[in-house]
Design an enzyme around this catalytic site. Structure first.
Site, PDB file in Angstrom:
ATOM      1  N   THR A 181      35.248  27.149  36.379  1.00 48.49           N
ATOM      2  CA  THR A 181      35.586  27.684  35.114  1.00 48.49           C
ATOM      3  C   THR A 181      36.091  26.383  34.216  1.00 48.49           C
ATOM      4  OG1 THR A 181      36.501  29.881  36.033  1.00 48.49           O
ATOM      5  CG2 THR A 181      37.165  29.214  33.699  1.00 48.49           C
ATOM      6  N   TYR A 227      39.919  26.323  38.563  1.00 46.85           N
ATOM      7  CA  TYR A 227      39.952  25.521  37.144  1.00 46.85           C
ATOM      8  C   TYR A 227      40.008  24.004  37.269  1.00 46.85           C
ATOM      9  CZ  TYR A 227      41.434  29.945  34.846  1.00 46.85           C
ATOM     10  OH  TYR A 227      41.395  31.174  34.146  1.00 46.85           O
ATOM     11  N   SER A 263      40.550  34.575  41.833  1.00 44.21           N
ATOM     12  CA  SER A 263      41.220  33.544  40.788  1.00 44.21           C
ATOM     13  C   SER A 263      41.940  32.413  41.257  1.00 44.21           C
ATOM     14  CB  SER A 263      41.933  34.465  39.786  1.00 44.21           C
ATOM     15  OG  SER A 263      42.641  33.417  39.142  1.00 44.21           O
ATOM     16  N   HIS A 270      35.330  33.987  28.424  1.00 43.08           N
ATOM     17  CA  HIS A 270      36.786  34.447  28.908  1.00 43.08           C
ATOM     18  C   HIS A 270      37.219  35.435  28.388  1.00 43.08           C
ATOM     19  CE1 HIS A 270      39.230  31.604  31.729  1.00 43.08           C
ATOM     20  NE2 HIS A 270      40.172  32.778  31.558  1.00 43.08           N
ATOM     21  N   LYS A 301      31.310  28.306  34.941  1.00 39.80           N
ATOM     22  CA  LYS A 301      31.902  29.662  34.217  1.00 39.80           C
ATOM     23  C   LYS A 301      32.431  29.310  32.854  1.00 39.80           C
ATOM     24  CE  LYS A 301      34.569  33.900  34.443  1.00 39.80           C
ATOM     25  NZ  LYS A 301      35.824  33.495  33.810  1.00 39.80           N
TER      26      LYS A 301
HETATM   27  C1  FNR Z   1      40.742  36.385  33.116  1.00 33.74           C
HETATM   28  N1  FNR Z   1      39.539  35.549  33.291  1.00 33.74           N
HETATM   29  C2  FNR Z   1      39.770  34.425  34.214  1.00 33.74           C
HETATM   30  N2  FNR Z   1      38.687  33.744  34.455  1.00 33.74           N
HETATM   31  C3  FNR Z   1      38.908  32.777  35.265  1.00 33.74           C
HETATM   32  O1  FNR Z   1      37.790  32.031  35.537  1.00 33.74           O
HETATM   33  N3  FNR Z   1      39.844  32.720  36.280  1.00 33.74           N
HETATM   34  C4  FNR Z   1      41.063  33.244  35.744  1.00 33.74           C
HETATM   35  O2  FNR Z   1      42.130  33.024  36.605  1.00 33.74           O
HETATM   36  C5  FNR Z   1      40.822  34.462  34.976  1.00 33.74           C
HETATM   37  N4  FNR Z   1      42.049  35.096  34.779  1.00 33.74           N
HETATM   38  C6  FNR Z   1      41.781  36.270  33.863  1.00 33.74           C
HETATM   39  C7  FNR Z   1      42.914  37.065  33.649  1.00 33.74           C
HETATM   40  C8  FNR Z   1      42.849  38.143  32.623  1.00 33.74           C
HETATM   41  C9  FNR Z   1      44.171  39.106  32.457  1.00 33.74           C
HETATM   42  C10 FNR Z   1      41.735  38.346  32.135  1.00 33.74           C
HETATM   43  C11 FNR Z   1      41.706  39.519  31.148  1.00 33.74           C
HETATM   44  C12 FNR Z   1      40.488  37.728  32.192  1.00 33.74           C
HETATM   45  C13 FNR Z   1      38.383  35.763  32.639  1.00 33.74           C
HETATM   46  C14 FNR Z   1      37.475  36.826  33.385  1.00 33.74           C
HETATM   47  O3  FNR Z   1      37.105  35.995  34.545  1.00 33.74           O
HETATM   48  C15 FNR Z   1      36.135  37.028  32.558  1.00 33.74           C
HETATM   49  O4  FNR Z   1      35.447  36.072  31.938  1.00 33.74           O
HETATM   50  C16 FNR Z   1      36.604  37.977  31.391  1.00 33.74           C
HETATM   51  O5  FNR Z   1      37.529  39.140  31.968  1.00 33.74           O
HETATM   52  C17 FNR Z   1      35.357  38.949  30.956  1.00 33.74           C
HETATM   53  O6  FNR Z   1      35.665  39.795  29.859  1.00 33.74           O
HETATM   54  P1  FNR Z   1      36.137  41.183  29.898  1.00 33.74           P
HETATM   55  O7  FNR Z   1      34.761  42.047  30.588  1.00 33.74           O
HETATM   56  O8  FNR Z   1      37.271  41.178  30.479  1.00 33.74           O
HETATM   57  O9  FNR Z   1      35.998  41.542  28.501  1.00 33.74           O
END
Ligand code: FNR
Length: 383
Positions: free
Chosen positions: A155, A129, A106, A275, A251
């Protein structure tokens, strides 16, 4: 605590880390309806049981965007995982390396791009991002490339952070947040000793590498708050395509018109994702969006998916709905919070075992074999 399946890691994580961190990971936007429906809609997808199909133990390897994955899964970018386990991003990347799958780092990681690249030798992706500070973006792109990260995950579903009400209740934000976090840390001494004292969890390596100075939590939050950029549009992103020579994956798409724009922009792949229900509460679950997007653009770029995947069975469902590969988010982050690298490695073994059983019972010999014919016909007609 006995861990017999992936969901046990959620319970183990809840015990291990302070409440503000568990709820930050476990929670979603507003009423959390999209977060819940991701899981429910996926689990409601019926697979077609087939018997006596022969073929022996199914192979789990697959090829995605020119590289071999030992399982049809990758670890999604999850911010601040270094707060859950000591130098957590390195631990997760090592577990992915051992399992032979990609790990996506990330933008808002505790460990920097360089630390993760030094600590793990597997396939590493870098997530970015859309931020106002183009200097930061350029710097992150250059550092990722120099560190050997040849796939960029861009993303786009966070032009601003979603409303996460749970965070105010748990002490992640809101009144007396610092005091509440300290009290919670004191009641979780194993986490406090292992992560808070030894792991320097309150720093974001990539932001420090760019600004060149140590920052406290308020500095980071200030940097991020002023940098999310809701004004940006597709055409302004062309420079990223032009300057990034590796694979570019967009994404956070749920709509087929957006997917067509990603094709026009020259993306190599997309991740159908909401997300994990952390952004638009009310957005449709990924499992419902996926077949329509595959139908619209599946021949033109590589379609991956995440959100709500909690088991190998769910991975198979996403593949049957048309994804070429599936990302694990919370599923692996719970395991990391519970037991570090060992937890993530074990979680991936559980997912692999579950994949073998499920694929055998639907008569699929490899991930690339799985398609809409493995869905019960009422669902297959969506694809
Ligand atoms: C994320 N996600 C996420 N996505 C991204 O592109 N950059 C990021 O920094 C983050 N940070 C993040 C923190 C936390 C705590 C969570 C739970 C999620 C989204 C992540 O990449 C992914 O899309 C989701 O977690 C998918 O959903 P599930 O499988 O967790 O339900």
């Amino acid at each position: 605590m006995i861990i017999s399946g992936p969901s046990d890691y959620r319970r183990a994580a809840k015990r291990r880390v302070p409440r503000f961190l568990f709820d930050y990971l476990d929670g979603g936007a507003v009423t959390e309806s999209t977060m819940r429906s991701n899981v429910e809609a996926l689990q409601a997808i019926p697979l077609r049981q087939r018997v006596l199909q022969g073929g022996g133990t199914p192979a789990l390897e697959t090829e995605v965007l020119g590289s071999r994955w030992k399982l049809p899964v990758a670890l999604a970018p999850v911010g601040a995982t270094g707060m859950y386990a000591r130098r957590g991003e390195v631990q997760a990347a090592r577990a992915a390396e051992k399992a032979g799958i990609p790990y996506a780092l990330s933008t808002v990681s505790v460990c920097s791009i360089e630390e993760v690249a030094k600590g793990a030798n597997g396939e590493l992706w870098s997530q970015l991002y859309v931020l106002k500070d183009r200097g930061f973006m350029q710097n992150a792109l250059e550092r990722a490339w120099a560190a050997g990260m040849k796939t960029l995950v861009f993303t786009v579903d966070m032009p601003l952070p979603g409303s996460r009400y749970r965070d105010r209740h748990s002490g992640m934000s809101g009144p007396h947040a610092k005091l509440r976090q300290t009290v919670q840390a004191l009641t979780h001494p194993r986490w406090a000793l292992d992560v808070a004292l030894k792991g320097k969890p309150l720093s974001f390596g990539n932001i420090e590498a760019y600004t060149g100075r140590e920052m406290n939590m308020d500095d980071y939050m200030g940097f991020l708050a002023k940098n999310f950029d809701p004004s940006i549009s597709w055409s302004e992103l062309e420079w990223i395509r032009d300057s990034w020579k590796g694979n570019l994956i967009i994404k956070g798409l749920l709509d087929k018109e957006d997917a067509r724009d990603a094709v026009r922009m020259g993306a190599d792949g997309i991740i159908v994702s909401n997300h994990g229900g952390r952004q638009l509460d009310g957005a449709i679950p990924t499992a419902r969006a996926l077949p329509h997007i595959v139908d619209a653009v599946g021949d033109e770029l590589t379609v991956l998916a995440d959100s709500g995947v909690r088991s190998g069975l769910d991975v198979v469902r996403m593949l049957a709905l048309g994804a070429k590969g599936v990302l694990l988010g919370r599923a692996y982050a719970y395991a990391l919070a519970a037991d570090g690298e060992r937890g993530v490695s074990h979680l991936l073994e559980l997912i692999a075992a579950d994949l073998r059983v499920t694929m055998t019972l639907i008569g699929a010999h490899s991930p690339a074999d799985i398609n809409a014919s493995h869905l019960e016909s009422a669902v297959a007609s969506l694809a």
